[in-house]
Design an enzyme around this catalytic site. Structure first.
Site, PDB file in Angstrom:
ATOM      1  N   ARG A  53       0.847  -1.201   0.000  1.00 45.78           N
ATOM      2  CA  ARG A  53       0.000   0.000   0.000  1.00 45.78           C
ATOM      3  C   ARG A  53       0.881   1.249   0.000  1.00 45.78           C
ATOM      4  O   ARG A  53       0.616   2.220  -0.676  1.00 45.78           O
ATOM      5  CB  ARG A  53      -0.965   0.003   1.199  1.00 45.78           C
ATOM      6  N   TYR A 105     -16.531  15.831 -16.264  1.00 46.62           N
ATOM      7  CA  TYR A 105     -17.011  14.454 -16.170  1.00 46.62           C
ATOM      8  C   TYR A 105     -18.057  14.343 -15.046  1.00 46.62           C
ATOM      9  O   TYR A 105     -17.831  14.844 -13.941  1.00 46.62           O
ATOM     10  CB  TYR A 105     -15.816  13.521 -15.921  1.00 46.62           C
ATOM     11  N   ASP A 177      -7.248  18.413 -14.846  1.00 45.07           N
ATOM     12  CA  ASP A 177      -7.582  17.054 -15.258  1.00 45.07           C
ATOM     13  C   ASP A 177      -7.226  16.961 -16.746  1.00 45.07           C
ATOM     14  O   ASP A 177      -7.913  17.516 -17.602  1.00 45.07           O
ATOM     15  CB  ASP A 177      -9.076  16.788 -15.007  1.00 45.07           C
ATOM     16  N   LYS A 202      -8.027   5.860 -19.700  1.00 45.64           N
ATOM     17  CA  LYS A 202      -8.304   6.343 -21.059  1.00 45.64           C
ATOM     18  C   LYS A 202      -7.052   6.239 -21.932  1.00 45.64           C
ATOM     19  O   LYS A 202      -6.572   5.151 -22.147  1.00 45.64           O
ATOM     20  CB  LYS A 202      -8.841   7.775 -20.994  1.00 45.64           C
TER      21      LYS A 202
HETATM   22  O1  P1T Z   1     -13.238   6.229 -14.580  1.00 44.02           O
HETATM   23  P1  P1T Z   1     -12.064   6.729 -13.799  1.00 44.02           P
HETATM   24  O2  P1T Z   1     -10.764   6.091 -14.142  1.00 44.02           O
HETATM   25  O3  P1T Z   1     -12.327   6.738 -12.315  1.00 44.02           O
HETATM   26  O4  P1T Z   1     -11.858   8.255 -14.236  1.00 44.02           O
HETATM   27  C1  P1T Z   1     -12.761   9.280 -13.925  1.00 44.02           C
HETATM   28  C2  P1T Z   1     -12.619  10.411 -14.904  1.00 44.02           C
HETATM   29  C3  P1T Z   1     -11.924  11.559 -14.541  1.00 44.02           C
HETATM   30  N1  P1T Z   1     -11.777  12.607 -15.378  1.00 44.02           N
HETATM   31  C4  P1T Z   1     -12.289  12.566 -16.622  1.00 44.02           C
HETATM   32  C5  P1T Z   1     -12.090  13.730 -17.537  1.00 44.02           C
HETATM   33  C6  P1T Z   1     -12.974  11.435 -17.069  1.00 44.02           C
HETATM   34  O5  P1T Z   1     -13.460  11.445 -18.334  1.00 44.02           O
HETATM   35  C7  P1T Z   1     -13.159  10.329 -16.196  1.00 44.02           C
HETATM   36  C8  P1T Z   1     -13.919   9.122 -16.594  1.00 44.02           C
HETATM   37  N2  P1T Z   1     -14.729   9.286 -17.719  1.00 44.02           N
HETATM   38  C9  P1T Z   1     -15.546   8.334 -18.259  1.00 44.02           C
HETATM   39  C10 P1T Z   1     -15.680   7.105 -17.772  1.00 44.02           C
HETATM   40  C11 P1T Z   1     -16.272   8.776 -19.453  1.00 44.02           C
HETATM   41  O6  P1T Z   1     -16.786   7.934 -20.237  1.00 44.02           O
HETATM   42  O7  P1T Z   1     -16.335   9.985 -19.700  1.00 44.02           O
END
Ligand code: P1T
Length: 388
Positions: A53, A105, A177, A202
């Site tokens: 951790r 998001y 972000d 992504k």
């Molecule tokens: O899904 P996660 O890895 O927890 O990420 C969250 C997140 C944070 N910031 C942005 C700009 C994002 O697009 C996302 C996650 N977005 C999607 C799952 C989507 O389809 O837009």
């Protein structure tokens, strides 16, 4: 990072940044250290790793990699993009205020409003197309400015340099972000951000096979706080997932080139299509912040949104359900093309009245343009649009 790699350019850093052959075996790829704990010679005497951790060798290699790609001194890897956002927000205290992009998001919005607001942190959601417009929302309690650029899903572009001047003037932390751009297109720290974060689920992972979040920064005091939260709250990612993102990163520059090429071709194709009302893509010269996009990004990425002519919800559903090469799914940034309906999928957690103010209407379709043959993607969109 070993000194011999310090001078490398971006594309080389995707392969070598923060990486060195495994010291115990010479393995070229960091091994998946699937171990929760590490032997100590005497209490507190160990080889740099005690408990996974706190620090794990595979995760550490990924943390070094994202730091090098973002031009940061420090990197952190967490269990998801939202876990990374959660870690950053935990720097704040009750009474603090955050000014955030109003188009972001849906999961970030939900985390802000439903988890952190009840703990006494106040969020102001503001259109940031004109950076100066946020000044009127700054109070003595403003501690953080949260910028998503390009924004999800409206593809607004926020001027990071201008935001950083405002943040500095008011001693607030600027967080970017960078998920939609990836460090290949935009390096927010060099533009003045204090912290940059990614949903590595992504573009960084790039193959839709892992959920993971990354953070990079330069300030040692802030880094100390974040490492403390990472360990104390414990939302870390596992070694296997760290390995998958490390592998993805090695082709980030190649994939991004094709995402950008295909993204531009699809944006232009849709823009002249008789069944399409409006296309949102920062590469168009008439995009409100095209000039800023050109300055702070290397290219315009593989994301875009559009509305169908007539703006009928039924027609929108018909188009999105008729796609064959594009998969109807949440998420983005993988090699395969995806189509989403923000109002009912990624942004469903934002109240209808709020999301419609920013343009997230029921007739909006978001595309993550993959790296397939461009003619296949065009043909697929065309046949789906011809159903209405
Ligand atoms: O899904 P996660 O890895 O927890 O990420 C969250 C997140 C944070 N910031 C942005 C700009 C994002 O697009 C996302 C996650 N977005 C999607 C799952 C989507 O389809 O837009």
């Amino acid at each position: 990072m070993p000194d011999k790699f310090k001078h490398l350019r971006f594309n080389s850093l995707t392969i070598h940044g923060g990486q060195k052959p495994d010291p115990s075996t010479g393995a070229v790829m960091p091994p998946i250290y699937q171990s929760s704990t590490f032997a100590q010679m005497a209490p507190g005497e160990h080889k740099g790793y005690e408990y996974s951790r706190t620090k794990n060798p595979t995760r550490h290699a990924l943390e070094e990699s994202i730091a090098s790609l973002e031009g940061g001194k420090f990197g952190l890897a967490l269990g998801s993009g939202l876990a990374a956002i959660d870690c950053i927000l935990k720097i704040l205290k009750p009474g603090d205020e955050v000014i955030s992009t109003n188009d972001l998001y849906g999961g970030s919005y939900r985390l802000f409003k439903q988890i952190f607001e009840p703990f006494g942190i106040q969020f102001h959601f503001v259109g940031m197309g004109d950076a100066l417009s946020i000044e009127s929302h700054v109070t003595e309690n403003t501690k953080m400015i949260w910028v998503e650029t390009p924004t999800n899903p409206m593809m607004n572009i926020i001027d990071i340099k201008a935001m950083s001047l405002i943040a500095k003037k008011h001693s607030a932390i600027l967080v970017v972000d960078n998920t939609f751009a990836s460090p290949y297109l935009q390096q927010a720290l060099s533009l003045g951000a204090d912290i940059v974060m990614h949903s590595a689920t992504k573009y960084l992972g790039g193959h839709s096979d892992v959920v993971l979040g990354l953070i990079a920064l330069n300030d040692p005091e802030l880094a100390k706080k974040l490492y403390f939260i990472q360990n104390a709250s414990g939302a870390i990612c596992g070694p296997m997932d760290s390995f998958l993102v490390l592998r993805g990163i090695k082709t980030l520059h190649l994939r991004m080139q094709r995402h950008c090429e295909n993204g531009a071709a699809i944006a232009r194709f849709l823009n002249q299509h008789e069944k399409v009302a409006k296309v949102y893509w920062p590469g168009f010269e008439n995009h409100p912040n095209h000039k800023v996009a050109k300055e702070q990004m290397k290219d315009f990425g593989g994301m875009l949104s559009f509305t169908v002519k007539g703006n009928s919800f039924e027609d929108t559903l018909k188009v999105i359900s008729s796609l064959k090469v594009f998969t109807l799914a949440e998420s983005l940034g993988g090699v395969e093309s995806l189509a989403g309906h923000p109002a009912s999928m990624t942004h469903a957690s934002i109240p209808k009245k709020e999301r419609e103010k920013t343009g997230v209407v029921d007739s909006l379709i978001r595309l993550s343009v993959g790296i397939e043959d461009i003619e296949d993607l065009k043909e697929d969109l065309d046949q789906a649009l011809q159903t209405i």
